[in-house]
Design a protein around this motif. Structure first.
Motif, PDB file in Angstrom:
ATOM      1  N   LYS A 169       0.827  -1.224   0.000  1.00  0.00           N
ATOM      2  CA  LYS A 169       0.000   0.000   0.000  1.00  0.00           C
ATOM      3  C   LYS A 169       0.856   1.267   0.000  1.00  0.00           C
ATOM      4  O   LYS A 169       0.592   2.232   0.718  1.00  0.00           O
ATOM      5  N   LEU A 170       1.896   1.229  -0.846  1.00  0.00           N
ATOM      6  CA  LEU A 170       2.792   2.377  -1.016  1.00  0.00           C
ATOM      7  C   LEU A 170       2.658   2.916  -2.432  1.00  0.00           C
ATOM      8  O   LEU A 170       2.463   2.145  -3.385  1.00  0.00           O
TER       9      LEU A 170
ATOM     10  N   GLN B 184      11.037   4.481   1.110  1.00  0.00           N
ATOM     11  CA  GLN B 184      10.599   3.610   2.200  1.00  0.00           C
ATOM     12  C   GLN B 184      10.425   2.167   1.719  1.00  0.00           C
ATOM     13  O   GLN B 184      10.882   1.214   2.370  1.00  0.00           O
ATOM     14  N   GLY B 185       9.778   2.003   0.560  1.00  0.00           N
ATOM     15  CA  GLY B 185       9.522   0.656   0.047  1.00  0.00           C
ATOM     16  C   GLY B 185      10.780  -0.068  -0.367  1.00  0.00           C
ATOM     17  O   GLY B 185      10.890  -1.287  -0.178  1.00  0.00           O
TER      18      GLY B 185
ATOM     19  N   THR C  69      19.976   1.365  -2.864  1.00  0.00           N
ATOM     20  CA  THR C  69      18.522   1.164  -2.844  1.00  0.00           C
ATOM     21  C   THR C  69      18.062   0.283  -3.994  1.00  0.00           C
ATOM     22  O   THR C  69      17.052  -0.396  -3.900  1.00  0.00           O
ATOM     23  N   GLU C  70      18.806   0.324  -5.104  1.00  0.00           N
ATOM     24  CA  GLU C  70      18.420  -0.480  -6.268  1.00  0.00           C
ATOM     25  C   GLU C  70      19.277  -1.735  -6.405  1.00  0.00           C
ATOM     26  O   GLU C  70      19.216  -2.414  -7.408  1.00  0.00           O
ATOM     27  N   GLY C  71      20.122  -2.027  -5.418  1.00  0.00           N
ATOM     28  CA  GLY C  71      21.079  -3.099  -5.570  1.00  0.00           C
ATOM     29  C   GLY C  71      22.400  -2.485  -5.963  1.00  0.00           C
ATOM     30  O   GLY C  71      22.641  -1.297  -5.784  1.00  0.00           O
ATOM     31  N   ALA C  72      23.280  -3.281  -6.501  1.00  0.00           N
ATOM     32  CA  ALA C  72      24.605  -2.773  -6.868  1.00  0.00           C
ATOM     33  C   ALA C  72      24.530  -1.715  -7.946  1.00  0.00           C
ATOM     34  O   ALA C  72      25.339  -0.803  -8.003  1.00  0.00           O
ATOM     35  N   GLY C  73      23.557  -1.835  -8.851  1.00  0.00           N
ATOM     36  CA  GLY C  73      23.390  -0.807  -9.877  1.00  0.00           C
ATOM     37  C   GLY C  73      24.442  -0.831 -10.953  1.00  0.00           C
ATOM     38  O   GLY C  73      24.644   0.168 -11.645  1.00  0.00           O
TER      39      GLY C  73
END
Length: 486
Positions: free
Chosen positions: A86-87, A97-98, A177-181
């Motif tokens: 519910k974000l 946050q998610g 936040t997105e992984g290693a990227g």
């Protein structure tokens, strides 16, 4: 190149080969992208590149494809995850946050989220297509990028400019936040290793899809060498094949037939039509209509021209496979004529459209029944250019055949309109605007032959051509075919 496959069937290989020959797209969908499906997609890409004679790109593009498929799958998973939590994924604070718990939750309960993706209709789609300009590789998914995701992609593209080799960034952590990227950065570096740049890589959104696109130029050297082989073949085309009995039947008909009846006989036989138009061009009359060529030469000259005494003709037997090739040319011409005839917007002469379609694969047809001497002349040049024998093999398989047909039409002195239609009949989107509608008719007539046989699917047919003729569904296309056959 040695090709080994675990999941690709012989039918798959045949469809890929035909797609390369006809320049039609290949599409593969998946909702959950299991490991077996990803391996299958990788094999499709590898075989596709091999058929396009781009073996040197297989390893690097295979890595790029794997990264892009994973990214698309993760983007879809992210959507259902945020929805369950519910974000609002488009709100920057809620996005941050998610993403804190996304990776851990996803990995611990992946099957659950993949099932949610499937239920939500979130897909991943691969598109491969050979065009006149090169190769188009697209990975599409129906999760539109958020502002945050677009920003991160641009940041990674800028970072990629600072490095030369993938090894230099292996230990780099760009975006936790997105992984290693690292995926996008390494993709750019991989493309650079095969002579490409960031300009060959694009990410953009349509109304309902995110598209990651790689546009790859073809091997120019191969194209130039193939053009040389086509020119060599045209030089030794000193005879025109004709089926046994055709010349005798024409001579018998000429004793009592009217001019219109003789023109009709010639129109239905590509060999007779070729000799007639070629003879008219040699006398300074470049004709795109059989009736015009007949008129400028005169009946007596035509009867003398189309006879067993003319050494330009070489009689061949009516083997079934060869006959089918001739029949294909006529069927395409018949379809194109009637498609245009039943389209009010068409202003081009119908007889000219018939001729354009009749000659659309002329060089391929002549190669099908070429003499050993003609083939050896080409093989000698091919061996000088390439010792591996691959170049000659590509020639025999009609790689780049539309260019070969175009060169032949020009050499014979056919009107430039006919030559241009022949040139672009597999690539209508690239055709000059002034003849595009004619190319649409010939293209559609040609692809319908394969569609009827189940060798091409509705989605593979050029949308511009379908739209021009008011066809917006498979049902409408099937109805058109039924009308044509009736």
């Amino acid at each position: 190149m040695d090709f080994r496959s675990k999941f690709l069937t012989e039918m798959d290989k045949e469809r890929i080969s035909l797609a390369v020959q006809l320049h039609t797209p290949i599409e593969i969908y998946s909702y959950t992208l299991p490991r077996e499906k990803e391996t299958y997609i990788q094999e499709v890409l590898n075989y596709f590149l091999i058929k396009c004679h781009q073996e040197h790109m297989v390893d690097n593009l295979g890595f790029c494809l794997g990264e892009l498929l994973t990214n698309s799958k993760k983007a879809n998973t992210k959507r259902v995850y945020f929805q369950e939590q519910k974000l609002d994924i488009n709100d920057e604070m809620q996005y941050q946050q998610g993403m804190i718990s996304f990776k851990e939750d996803m990995l611990s309960n992946l099957a659950h989220y993949l099932e949610l993706q499937k239920q939500a209709g979130l897909y991943i789609k691969l598109i491969l297509q050979l065009t006149d300009d090169g190769i188009r590789i697209e990975i599409r998914n129906n999760s539109i990028l958020t502002k945050s995701e677009k920003k991160r992609i641009l940041e990674k593209l800028r970072v990629a400019e600072k490095y030369e080799e993938p090894q230099q960034v292996v230990s780099l952590m760009v975006d936790q936040t997105e992984g290693a990227g690292l995926g996008i950065i390494i993709i750019i570096l991989m493309l650079r290793k095969i002579g490409l740049s960031r300009n060959n890589y694009k990410v953009f959104c349509t109304e309902d899809e995110t598209v990651t696109q790689m546009l790859l130029p073809l091997n120019k050297e191969i194209n130039e060498q193939m053009d040389s082989l086509y020119e060599a073949f045209i030089e030794v085309l000193n005879t025109i094949p004709v089926f046994e009995g055709t010349l005798k039947d024409f001579a018998d008909a000429a004793k009592k037939a009217t001019d219109d009846e003789l023109i009709n006989i010639i129109t239905k036989d590509i060999s007779l039509a070729a000799v007639l138009l070629k003879a008219a061009a040699a006398k300074g009359y470049s004709c795109s209509r059989i009736s015009n060529a007949f008129e400028v030469l005169g009946r007596d000259e035509v009867v003398k021209l189309i006879s067993v005494e003319n050494p330009v003709f070489r009689e061949i037997k009516r083997e079934q496979d060869v006959r089918n090739f001739w029949q294909h040319e006529y069927d395409v011409a018949y379809y194109a004529y009637n498609i245009a005839k039943n389209t009010p917007e068409f202003e081009f002469n119908l007889e000219e459209i018939f001729v354009c379609a009749l000659f659309h694969d002329i060089e391929c047809l002549l190669l099908e029944v070429a003499t050993d001497e003609q083939k050896q002349a080409v093989k000698k040049l091919a061996d000088n250019l390439d010792e591996t024998g691959l170049l000659y093999e590509l020639f025999l398989k009609d790689f780049g055949h539309s260019r070969g047909c175009y060169k032949l039409a020009q050499t014979w002195g056919l009107p430039e309109t006919v030559a241009q239609v022949v040139r672009y009949h597999n690539n209508p989107s690239f055709a000059p605007e002034e003849i595009k509608h004619i190319v649409y008719a010939v293209y559609l007539a040609d692809i319908l032959q394969y569609y009827e046989q189940g060798k091409a699917e509705y989605y593979q047919i050029n949308k511009e051509a379908l739209d021009f003729f008011g066809i917006h569904s498979k049902g409408q296309l099937d109805f058109m075919i039924k009308q044509l056959k009736n």
